[in-house]
Design a protein around this motif. Sequence first.
Motif, PDB file in Angstrom:
ATOM      1  N   SER A 165       0.803  -1.223   0.000  1.00  0.00           N
ATOM      2  CA  SER A 165       0.000   0.000   0.000  1.00  0.00           C
ATOM      3  C   SER A 165       0.833   1.268   0.000  1.00  0.00           C
ATOM      4  N   GLY A 166       2.163   1.137  -0.218  1.00  0.00           N
ATOM      5  CA  GLY A 166       3.000   2.326  -0.262  1.00  0.00           C
ATOM      6  C   GLY A 166       2.935   3.017  -1.613  1.00  0.00           C
ATOM      7  N   ASN A 167       3.490   4.234  -1.659  1.00  0.00           N
ATOM      8  CA  ASN A 167       3.538   4.985  -2.913  1.00  0.00           C
ATOM      9  C   ASN A 167       4.963   5.374  -3.235  1.00  0.00           C
ATOM     10  N   LEU A 168       5.248   5.512  -4.508  1.00  0.00           N
ATOM     11  CA  LEU A 168       6.532   6.043  -4.944  1.00  0.00           C
ATOM     12  C   LEU A 168       6.205   7.115  -5.976  1.00  0.00           C
ATOM     13  N   PHE A 169       6.655   8.355  -5.733  1.00  0.00           N
ATOM     14  CA  PHE A 169       6.282   9.494  -6.584  1.00  0.00           C
ATOM     15  C   PHE A 169       4.763   9.574  -6.744  1.00  0.00           C
ATOM     16  N   GLY A 170       4.040   9.268  -5.682  1.00  0.00           N
ATOM     17  CA  GLY A 170       2.584   9.409  -5.732  1.00  0.00           C
ATOM     18  C   GLY A 170       1.856   8.291  -6.442  1.00  0.00           C
ATOM     19  N   ILE A 171       2.606   7.308  -6.932  1.00  0.00           N
ATOM     20  CA  ILE A 171       1.962   6.192  -7.619  1.00  0.00           C
ATOM     21  C   ILE A 171       2.148   4.937  -6.772  1.00  0.00           C
ATOM     22  N   PRO A 172       1.086   4.152  -6.591  1.00  0.00           N
ATOM     23  CA  PRO A 172       1.185   2.969  -5.725  1.00  0.00           C
ATOM     24  C   PRO A 172       2.291   2.011  -6.180  1.00  0.00           C
ATOM     25  N   MET A 173       2.961   1.425  -5.218  1.00  0.00           N
ATOM     26  CA  MET A 173       4.021   0.469  -5.523  1.00  0.00           C
ATOM     27  C   MET A 173       3.518  -0.658  -6.417  1.00  0.00           C
ATOM     28  N   LEU A 174       2.295  -1.129  -6.125  1.00  0.00           N
ATOM     29  CA  LEU A 174       1.719  -2.229  -6.918  1.00  0.00           C
ATOM     30  C   LEU A 174       1.721  -1.880  -8.401  1.00  0.00           C
ATOM     31  N   VAL A 175       1.366  -0.638  -8.691  1.00  0.00           N
ATOM     32  CA  VAL A 175       1.293  -0.215 -10.090  1.00  0.00           C
ATOM     33  C   VAL A 175       2.693  -0.157 -10.695  1.00  0.00           C
ATOM     34  N   TRP A 176       3.664   0.345  -9.923  1.00  0.00           N
ATOM     35  CA  TRP A 176       5.049   0.362 -10.422  1.00  0.00           C
ATOM     36  C   TRP A 176       5.507  -1.052 -10.775  1.00  0.00           C
ATOM     37  N   ILE A 177       5.248  -1.971  -9.828  1.00  0.00           N
ATOM     38  CA  ILE A 177       5.725  -3.345 -10.030  1.00  0.00           C
ATOM     39  C   ILE A 177       5.064  -3.956 -11.262  1.00  0.00           C
ATOM     40  N   ALA A 178       3.747  -3.771 -11.361  1.00  0.00           N
ATOM     41  CA  ALA A 178       3.034  -4.332 -12.510  1.00  0.00           C
ATOM     42  C   ALA A 178       3.561  -3.730 -13.812  1.00  0.00           C
ATOM     43  N   ALA A 179       3.765  -2.402 -13.816  1.00  0.00           N
ATOM     44  CA  ALA A 179       4.231  -1.731 -15.037  1.00  0.00           C
ATOM     45  C   ALA A 179       5.608  -2.241 -15.431  1.00  0.00           C
ATOM     46  N   LEU A 180       6.473  -2.406 -14.423  1.00  0.00           N
ATOM     47  CA  LEU A 180       7.814  -2.905 -14.696  1.00  0.00           C
ATOM     48  C   LEU A 180       7.752  -4.302 -15.320  1.00  0.00           C
ATOM     49  N   LEU A 181       6.922  -5.146 -14.739  1.00  0.00           N
ATOM     50  CA  LEU A 181       6.803  -6.512 -15.261  1.00  0.00           C
ATOM     51  C   LEU A 181       6.245  -6.516 -16.680  1.00  0.00           C
ATOM     52  N   VAL A 182       5.299  -5.609 -16.942  1.00  0.00           N
ATOM     53  CA  VAL A 182       4.748  -5.509 -18.301  1.00  0.00           C
ATOM     54  C   VAL A 182       5.858  -5.177 -19.294  1.00  0.00           C
ATOM     55  N   LEU A 183       6.688  -4.190 -18.919  1.00  0.00           N
ATOM     56  CA  LEU A 183       7.767  -3.789 -19.819  1.00  0.00           C
ATOM     57  C   LEU A 183       8.733  -4.941 -20.062  1.00  0.00           C
ATOM     58  N   VAL A 184       9.083  -5.638 -18.979  1.00  0.00           N
ATOM     59  CA  VAL A 184      10.026  -6.750 -19.116  1.00  0.00           C
ATOM     60  C   VAL A 184       9.451  -7.825 -20.038  1.00  0.00           C
ATOM     61  N   VAL A 185       8.196  -8.189 -19.793  1.00  0.00           N
ATOM     62  CA  VAL A 185       7.598  -9.253 -20.606  1.00  0.00           C
ATOM     63  C   VAL A 185       7.471  -8.808 -22.067  1.00  0.00           C
ATOM     64  N   ALA A 186       7.075  -7.547 -22.278  1.00  0.00           N
ATOM     65  CA  ALA A 186       6.949  -7.043 -23.650  1.00  0.00           C
ATOM     66  C   ALA A 186       8.299  -7.104 -24.343  1.00  0.00           C
ATOM     67  N   PHE A 187       9.349  -6.720 -23.616  1.00  0.00           N
ATOM     68  CA  PHE A 187      10.693  -6.756 -24.190  1.00  0.00           C
ATOM     69  C   PHE A 187      11.079  -8.195 -24.546  1.00  0.00           C
ATOM     70  N   VAL A 188      10.812  -9.104 -23.604  1.00  0.00           N
ATOM     71  CA  VAL A 188      11.181 -10.508 -23.829  1.00  0.00           C
ATOM     72  C   VAL A 188      10.472 -11.057 -25.067  1.00  0.00           C
ATOM     73  N   VAL A 189       9.188 -10.743 -25.189  1.00  0.00           N
ATOM     74  CA  VAL A 189       8.430 -11.285 -26.318  1.00  0.00           C
ATOM     75  C   VAL A 189       8.926 -10.713 -27.640  1.00  0.00           C
ATOM     76  N   ARG A 190       9.248  -9.417 -27.642  1.00  0.00           N
ATOM     77  CA  ARG A 190       9.546  -8.775 -28.920  1.00  0.00           C
ATOM     78  C   ARG A 190      11.006  -8.841 -29.323  1.00  0.00           C
ATOM     79  N   ARG A 191      11.885  -8.803 -28.337  1.00  0.00           N
ATOM     80  CA  ARG A 191      13.277  -8.573 -28.695  1.00  0.00           C
ATOM     81  C   ARG A 191      14.237  -9.710 -28.370  1.00  0.00           C
ATOM     82  N   THR A 192      13.773 -10.766 -27.754  1.00  0.00           N
ATOM     83  CA  THR A 192      14.744 -11.794 -27.363  1.00  0.00           C
ATOM     84  C   THR A 192      14.532 -13.079 -28.161  1.00  0.00           C
TER      85      THR A 192
END
Lengths: 323, 340
Positions: A165-192
């Motif tokens: 339930s914490g925030n980083l730069f006003g955005i919930p940590m959960l959202v940061w983590i999910a966004a990061l994972l989305v980017l990683v998975v998108a990268f893996v699918v497209r570029r590896t």
Amino acid sequence: MTTEAATAPRPALDLARVRAWLPKYGVYVAILVLVGYNVLFTPNFLTLSNLRIQLVQVAPIVIVALGMALVIGTEGIDLSVGSVMALAAALIPLYLGYGVVAAILMSLVAGVLVGLVNGTLVARVGLQPIVATLALFVGGRGLALVISNGQLKDVRNEDLIFLGSGNLFGIPMLVWIAALLVLVVAFVVRRTVFGRRLLAIGGNRPATELAGVPVKRVLITVYVVCSVLASIAGVLAVARIQSSDASAVGLLIELSAITAVVVGGTPLTGGKVRVLGTVAGALLMQLVVATMIKHNLQPSTTEMVQAVIILIAVYVARERKSR
Amino acid sequence: MTQGIVSDPEVPAAVVAADERRAERTDRIVGLVQRQGALAVLIVVVLIATASFPNFRSFDNAGTILVAAAPPALIALGMTFVIITGGIDLSVGSLYVLGGVVSAYASKWGLLPAFLVPLAVCGLIGVVNGLLIAYTRMAPFIVTLAALLGARGLMRALSDEGSTTYLVTNDAFRSFGTGSFLGIGYPVWLVVVVFALGMVLLSRTRFGHAVYAVGGSEDAASLMGVAVRRTKVWVYVMSGLLAGLAGAINAAKLGSGVTVLGTGMELDAIAAVVIGGTLLTGGAGTIAGTIAGVLLLGVIQNMINQVGNVPSSYQQVISGAFLAVVVVAQTYLVKFRRVT
């Protein structure tokens, strides 16, 4: 840019083009329409707190759906993700005495093990994915209940609560983590190479095998990744609710995840993964529920509307020729 | 099943014939194990249970197991037909609950409506499933997933979001659920009759042959003149009808339409069918196997109840492990069969 395109006759409404365009972008259009509707007609929709609630609620589904999308890309399916979430959740209070890192690590290890079992059953034994993962769907939650003694345990740990339930730069940590994972998975699918191999397996497994791709290893890895993502979602669920309840965490999430993937335009027949589409699919289903709740419609209506949306999405995106 | 033997001029005909006979024999044995494996395990498990739990032996307990197994058995019967065509029906759990609620509601109009109304409602949803799957080329998994949501929504709408529980007021219907004939509960008799009908339908009629043909190869079936689409529609209608009937039986047994049960029921049914030797790839499977699969899961549950203070979570663990062992063994048997 090309001259051919310029000289080609352009009917006012080319049905074939719409047909090709709709499965790809339909889900985004639907989201825009729903957001537009809500901005105009729903009071307090465009508030920061509301957006935050919606995103926090959808984050675990997005994380699980990412793994599901990868599995579906190989023409598989993973029914065990909800049980993995429960397992991960059950392990947190058990190992929290050794520190947050240890507890999370143990949860992730459980995810790896489940993924190895699923992947081995699918890739080496040659079971159908739905059967292979059904065993752990049935047994996994039971195991989680055995581990936790069927009890709900409070989890009060500063670091874990910050994740939930914490925030980083006003955005919930959960959202940061999910966004990061989305980017990683998108990268893996497209570029590896791994991403390319995964899609090749879903497209045509025999051909991929002949091309010298280590199909079994790639498949096992895909199921491990899916399970690990599910266990991350399990840890985050505990962190958000601040308690661990093996009988409730991740219940029926496999259906939400599959829905998000399918509505997002990833075909169940494999060979294609739409990562951003999956996120959009999860957001769309969340928006539908939120909109209906805001307008005081009952959960029953919401479920029926969801059913119709799934059917429309799949009908629009369905394969035109038989396999 | 064995197609490996080609007429090769180098090999004498007698050797080929001997090979063929041997291959046929192995094939039969492996096929028997695959089809009747669940039955064998069931017998072993029942023997173990009889030896270790004095209460297991009793006639009452057998009755309890059978009555408890009645609704899952009906659902698994419909699922068997669907899976043999190469499809899957995820909506049955929701239809079971919906059927129960509708049946309890309709019981105030009499005994017959208590059965017919759930059959009509669930059968209709089966028709929608079947039509969508047969005519739009949408995956059965997704269509029935949507039906799962839709039927649950309908059930909640009918029960004021799950807050209203309709009681069965009709005495005849109530006594159907609780009464017995020759010491065996009416629901069990009904299930026996329905299963007998199902067996005849699957193994003795043109529809049954069509079901196998569609699951074996849709293209070949359609070339042979099998009405592929119509067959598909019918199996989903049957699955819906049987789920509705199961719901009605449960309502009669409990005396009310319970709104919270039924989640995961579809997966239990799939598990029972798979344990019973029906292949999820379609084209093969037996109803006798499904009976064994359902009873096996029921007996395991009953044994765990007999042990007493073992939490029900162990039942899930055991069922899951069991499922894994059975399907892995099955897969190897099938592979073995192809190699020989």
